[in-house]
Design an enzyme around this catalytic site. Structure first.
Site: not given
Ligand code: GLP
Length: 254
Positions: A68, A137, A139, A144
């Site tokens: 990313d 979370n 990810h 996400e």
């Protein structure tokens, strides 16, 4: 299949992760490696640098793709993932710069950039070993929590929790980019092997949910339960604390 490898310390987890990459380079010198950023893989990168300096491994024939990149940051911005990779790995090993690839944070046209990055991965024939971390979370990359699993490269709106988590690296919270390009979940699932590095108490709950909870795009990493190859999870004792408590039989001890 998921192999959960116990490491007492963060340093040991880095060494175990480096062992997976080393084994890969021994059997295929021109491997395609998928790399990740974040604090978790830094120890593994240090170990790879050391092994390269010692002549144990070489990256001369290796090609890399990163998971990313923030949208809006130039490659030489000190918080870009391109900068991170150069600083933490590429500048210290024998890799050719033209063989390293990340999404272009400054691309004018996001659609074209997504297609370009898909084509880069395709042209290499896919990824041999993909390194992953996990976000607070759940990810992976910057995928996400959502109501679907992405396939190819995506442009993601970062959640508040991710912006908060990553603001520790920026001077002000407002400086954290709100969007990022990420390899899609489908692309990650098509890698031939996965090594995931997870460190610290803060990840213990989400790690247990990811590997033992429901498979749902609300916890993106949970899809790895359906991964057809081998996921090698290298985590330290703190990150494994909930798994060790609830599923001790699942953990490979030294
Ligand atoms: C960022 C990256 C993720 C990484 C996560 C966790 O959000 N996009 O790929 O897994 O951070 O980072 P850390 O290892 O610092 O907890």
């Amino acid at each position: 299949m998921i192999r959960i490898i116990y490491s007492k310390t963060a340093e040991e987890a880095g060494i175990n992760g480096a062992d997976v990459i080393t084994a890969q380079l021994m059997v295929k010198k021109n491997s395609v490696l998928g790399f990740a950023t974040g604090s978790s893989p830094v120890g593994m990168y240090k170990e790879l640098i050391k092994r390269c300096a010692d002549g144990l491994i070489s990256f001369k024939g290796v090609k890399t793709v990163n998971l990313d990149e923030y949208r809006g940051l130039a490659a030489d911005h000190d918080q870009s993932y391109s900068y991170f990779m150069h600083n933490n790995l590429f500048d210290h090993i024998d890799i050719k710069d033209e063989n390293t690839h990340l999404p272009d944070g400054l691309a004018k046209d996001p659609e074209a950039e997504r297609a370009r990055y898909d084509a880069v991965i395709e042209s290499m024939g896919g990824v041999d070993v993909q390194v992953l971390g996990i976000g607070n979370n759940g990810h992976i990359g910057f995928n996400e929590p959502a109501d679907f699993f992405s396939n190819g490269t995506v442009l993601v709106d970062l959640t508040d929790s991710t912006i908060d988590a990553n603001s520790r690296f920026f001077e002000r919270r407002e400086d954290v980019p709100t969007q990022a390009y990420s390899m899609g979940i489908g692309q990650i699932m098509r890698a031939r092997k996965i090594v995931m590095i997870v460190l610290g108490k803060g990840k213990a709950e989400i790690l247990e949910r990811a590997f033992f909870g429901k498979v749902t795009p609300e916890v993106p990493a949970s899809i790895l339960q359906f991964y057809p190859g081998e996921v090698v999870l290298c985590a330290d004792e703190e990150a494994l604390s909930v798994i060790l408590e609830k599923h001790p039989e699942a953990v490979e001890m030294p």
